[in-house]
Write a protein that holds these residues in place. Sequence first.
Motif, PDB file in Angstrom:
ATOM      1  N   SER A 177       5.406   6.584  -7.248  1.00 53.48           N
ATOM      2  CA  SER A 177       5.176   5.259  -6.669  1.00 53.48           C
ATOM      3  C   SER A 177       6.461   4.556  -6.239  1.00 53.48           C
ATOM      4  O   SER A 177       6.420   3.680  -5.372  1.00 53.48           O
ATOM      5  CB  SER A 177       4.416   4.373  -7.661  1.00 53.48           C
ATOM      6  N   LYS A 178       7.604   4.941  -6.817  1.00 52.54           N
ATOM      7  CA  LYS A 178       8.856   4.291  -6.454  1.00 52.54           C
ATOM      8  C   LYS A 178       9.608   5.032  -5.355  1.00 52.54           C
ATOM      9  O   LYS A 178      10.699   4.626  -4.955  1.00 52.54           O
ATOM     10  CB  LYS A 178       9.756   4.166  -7.686  1.00 52.54           C
ATOM     11  N   PHE A 179       9.018   6.109  -4.871  1.00 56.38           N
ATOM     12  CA  PHE A 179       9.703   6.933  -3.886  1.00 56.38           C
ATOM     13  C   PHE A 179       9.067   6.787  -2.515  1.00 56.38           C
ATOM     14  O   PHE A 179       7.951   6.287  -2.372  1.00 56.38           O
ATOM     15  CB  PHE A 179       9.691   8.410  -4.324  1.00 56.38           C
ATOM     16  N   GLN A 180       9.758   7.252  -1.499  1.00 56.20           N
ATOM     17  CA  GLN A 180       9.298   7.161  -0.122  1.00 56.20           C
ATOM     18  C   GLN A 180       8.713   8.469   0.386  1.00 56.20           C
ATOM     19  O   GLN A 180       8.184   8.512   1.494  1.00 56.20           O
ATOM     20  CB  GLN A 180      10.460   6.747   0.791  1.00 56.20           C
ATOM     21  N   GLU A 181       8.808   9.549  -0.406  1.00 55.06           N
ATOM     22  CA  GLU A 181       8.333  10.853   0.019  1.00 55.06           C
ATOM     23  C   GLU A 181       7.356  11.404  -1.010  1.00 55.06           C
ATOM     24  O   GLU A 181       7.473  11.104  -2.211  1.00 55.06           O
ATOM     25  CB  GLU A 181       9.509  11.830   0.179  1.00 55.06           C
ATOM     26  N   MET A 188       0.812  -1.229   0.000  1.00 51.16           N
ATOM     27  CA  MET A 188       0.000   0.000   0.000  1.00 51.16           C
ATOM     28  C   MET A 188       0.842   1.275   0.000  1.00 51.16           C
ATOM     29  O   MET A 188       0.328   2.357  -0.297  1.00 51.16           O
ATOM     30  CB  MET A 188      -0.922   0.024   1.218  1.00 51.16           C
ATOM     31  N   ARG A 189       2.136   1.165   0.273  1.00 55.31           N
ATOM     32  CA  ARG A 189       2.959   2.372   0.417  1.00 55.31           C
ATOM     33  C   ARG A 189       2.924   3.270  -0.816  1.00 55.31           C
ATOM     34  O   ARG A 189       2.821   4.495  -0.679  1.00 55.31           O
ATOM     35  CB  ARG A 189       4.402   1.976   0.767  1.00 55.31           C
ATOM     36  N   PRO A 190       2.977   2.749  -2.045  1.00 53.41           N
ATOM     37  CA  PRO A 190       2.886   3.647  -3.204  1.00 53.41           C
ATOM     38  C   PRO A 190       1.586   4.431  -3.245  1.00 53.41           C
ATOM     39  O   PRO A 190       1.573   5.614  -3.625  1.00 53.41           O
ATOM     40  CB  PRO A 190       3.000   2.686  -4.395  1.00 53.41           C
ATOM     41  N   TYR A 191       0.482   3.811  -2.827  1.00 53.12           N
ATOM     42  CA  TYR A 191      -0.796   4.523  -2.798  1.00 53.12           C
ATOM     43  C   TYR A 191      -0.785   5.596  -1.713  1.00 53.12           C
ATOM     44  O   TYR A 191      -1.381   6.668  -1.871  1.00 53.12           O
ATOM     45  CB  TYR A 191      -1.949   3.542  -2.546  1.00 53.12           C
ATOM     46  N   TRP A 192      -0.110   5.301  -0.599  1.00 53.46           N
ATOM     47  CA  TRP A 192      -0.068   6.267   0.488  1.00 53.46           C
ATOM     48  C   TRP A 192       0.781   7.478   0.110  1.00 53.46           C
ATOM     49  O   TRP A 192       0.444   8.605   0.477  1.00 53.46           O
ATOM     50  CB  TRP A 192       0.464   5.600   1.753  1.00 53.46           C
ATOM     51  N   VAL A 193       1.869   7.253  -0.586  1.00 51.47           N
ATOM     52  CA  VAL A 193       2.693   8.384  -1.029  1.00 51.47           C
ATOM     53  C   VAL A 193       1.920   9.227  -2.041  1.00 51.47           C
ATOM     54  O   VAL A 193       1.884  10.459  -1.948  1.00 51.47           O
ATOM     55  CB  VAL A 193       4.027   7.893  -1.627  1.00 51.47           C
ATOM     56  N   ALA A 194       1.295   8.562  -3.013  1.00 48.16           N
ATOM     57  CA  ALA A 194       0.489   9.290  -4.000  1.00 48.16           C
ATOM     58  C   ALA A 194      -0.683   9.986  -3.311  1.00 48.16           C
ATOM     59  O   ALA A 194      -1.049  11.119  -3.669  1.00 48.16           O
ATOM     60  CB  ALA A 194      -0.011   8.344  -5.083  1.00 48.16           C
TER      61      ALA A 194
END
Length: 867
Positions: free
Chosen positions: A807-811, A669-675
């Motif tokens: 989507s490939k980033f953490q921020e 889910m992290r890519p969706y959360w960053v977006a």
Amino acid sequence: MPKRNDVPTSAYRLLLKNGVTFNHLASRVPYLKRLGIDCVSVSSVFDTSDAGNGRRSFDPTTLDRKSGGEQGFARLIRALENAGISLLIDINPNQIPASYENPWWRSLLEWGKDAKYAKYFDVDWSSRLSLPVLERPLVEELDNSAISLVFDTAANMLGISHAQNLYPLSPPSYATVLQGLDSELANQFREAAAKAQPSHPDQFHENLRVIYGRSSVSNRLALADHLNRLTVDISSLKKVLTEQHWILMTIADARKHLTYRHSYDSLYSVGANVEDPDVFNDFHKTALELIKLSAVSGFRVNQIDGLADPAGYLKQLRHATGSNAYIVTDKIFLNGEVQSEEWDVDGTAGYEFIAVASNVLVNHAQLPTLEQAHATVAGVERSRENHYRDAKHAILHKKLAPELNALARFLLQFSPADIDELEIRRAISETITELPVFRTYPSDRQDHYTMILQTAGITRSTLPPKIYDEFDTRYQQLSAAVMAQAVEESYRYDRGPISVDEITVFSADAKRPVEAFHTHMAQKAAMMPLGMNATSFSYATKFGEDARMRLLALTESPANWIQCVSDWRIRFAQNVKMIEGALVPHPETEWLIYQTMAAIWPPQLHLDDQKSLLAVQDELTGFVIRAIREMRKDAFWTEVNRPYEMAVADYIGSVFLDRTFLMEFADRMRPYWVAGAVNSLSQTVLKMTTPGMPVIQTGSETWDFSLSQTGAPDDAGFEKLSAQLNYAEQSPFTNLLADWHSGALKQRIITTHLRLRQQYPELFLRGDYIPLQISGIYSDHLLAFLRRNESSSCIVAVPRLPFEAVSKFQEPFMPIPAWGDTTIHVPETISSAVFHNVLTGETILPGDALLAADAMRDFSTVTLIAD
């Protein structure tokens, strides 16, 4: 457009609930001042009572005693005055509590249609007043001694006691109750009741108080013994009950036959006839006194569409308050509706902004893929329109059947003898079900009632104007109540993605969302620039504003999300149960579980934090249980399916016990959360800079991944917000970006823009709104506009559809080099101006073409100001 200078530039929404008092609110004022707020919007400051289903109904005559009464309210007013912050309070002219504590309603119970306050309520007196208070049929309550006759020494009246509630007896029935009791006290009670007048109810009770106070103990005990014997004499008790202006009934029976117009879904709020001048004056007496004292600067008017004549009411309210009062309504616009020019208000509470912002941030090109997958999982495929229609039909026939039946009977009395009431009811139902808006108004009604009147064998010309107007009013109020419930409940839960359905409109223009956004904002700048912009917690939303932005991100990569749901359903298939031939949870409910988890998962949650994990599990379980009750498929509020609910709770529990799964869930889910975070920051900047006054819901200046039923922060929560504001103000912007999970980044963006609005109030309250053209490879991923007046200019640009890029980033930071030649075109009139980036402090000379890569080098949103 009002030209006064006292319009607030922003508002902060505070709620008096969960034990929050006026003193608590007063203690939060210094923080709000620092944040940059200049108006506080407070939910009802008046006495409230439970109206069922989580609703509160308020008495407009008395400041909330539980919240501190006059003394606490005075402390709040002084704190706001010292900080230079104005106060906006809620009023709800559509309803009054249908409870014994309300003296107007109590008078109605005692005196019926002759009561001093009878005209204050919308009651059908063709039969006795319905009181939906019994859990069991009346005969069972009588057999179980659950109903008793008492003399209440606090209210000074004879009454029926049931479940700690008191229902006053009509004075004529005192003779029946006291029959056979020969004492000085009983004789004086009978004499007082015989002389009692409905125009002076307080005098009657004062007489009873004096009589009882002077009576001997032996007479009092004799009265008590007499009432006790009548209580156990079911035949006598029934006789007393038949002589009252009201009848006790079960909630189920009331759903079929209710003699008063209730407030949307609450049987314990009764419709007020606020159009009557006497009712209007009494209802608003206290609120208008607060305006005159300058303790309150204006009103937020709730349930405006439930009134008989919204335009007429608002004209009356404006006349009473004067031109300087700030007044907004909670009107929700559907399907292209715009503010009526007949409404003398500053605008709305801003719920339409939820729709407009979501519409421009959702990926309409891939939304059908997501919806088709959801339909496959749900096992049913239907259009939004059909779903909406089904929900309205169910609510009309299950929750608002008394009003539907009453409206049909009203027309039937003017119909030929061979007309069937059932056919009239069906025609009314079909017309309301097909109505695309809350209600119609005189200017757009046209032939709206043709089918109904034809079915009833009537033409408009054959009905006296007064009768037609009464039918019209009843119809409009019923259609508004049906729409409100459809938006709030059934229509919203069993659709995917929920975030799109809860924004209250079908897409304004799915093919041209950016153009639709600009069109709406230009219209708002021209028609109601002083109205609010809200992003969370209307009664039409289920999620906090940032949770919704995460769900919008699902539309950008639907295939990946669909695969996730499929994988997880397989993983936990052994925990699905079979109850009465049905899968529990239903596949559609499984989708809802995982989608809601994705929306509300705290960004800083650690899997070894058992307490926080359990809190999320409990919040999710409660939400899903409410959802399946309202989805109509599995249950309804009046048809709770306990075994199903327990099985769903067990399924969710098994999900949270699987730590390996939770790790995988967070990773996928992290890519969706960053977006979603990028979406949130875009929405925040848009709310702060577009036409309208931004409203910040309590606590949403930081990340708001809550559900709409979640309580507001307590004092400890505000202490954390205050400490975080210190951190947000003092930290370098790059540090806040790296620590974006904390929410301090959002708080920094908000406080910076709130102070900007205070510095340039005319620019943001009344300045022009000018769309800016964008060209280049990523032109579809950027939205930009100019706010301008005679002295200042502000260029704003925000990203949209960011999933692929981030989507490939953490921020939540856009990789600017990929934007290439994407350019914001600047009007020649300001191309030579020197702009200041309010977030980064950078100075920018845009010229006639501003490269997105230059403007967004240090942060993904751009707010440039120039004098």
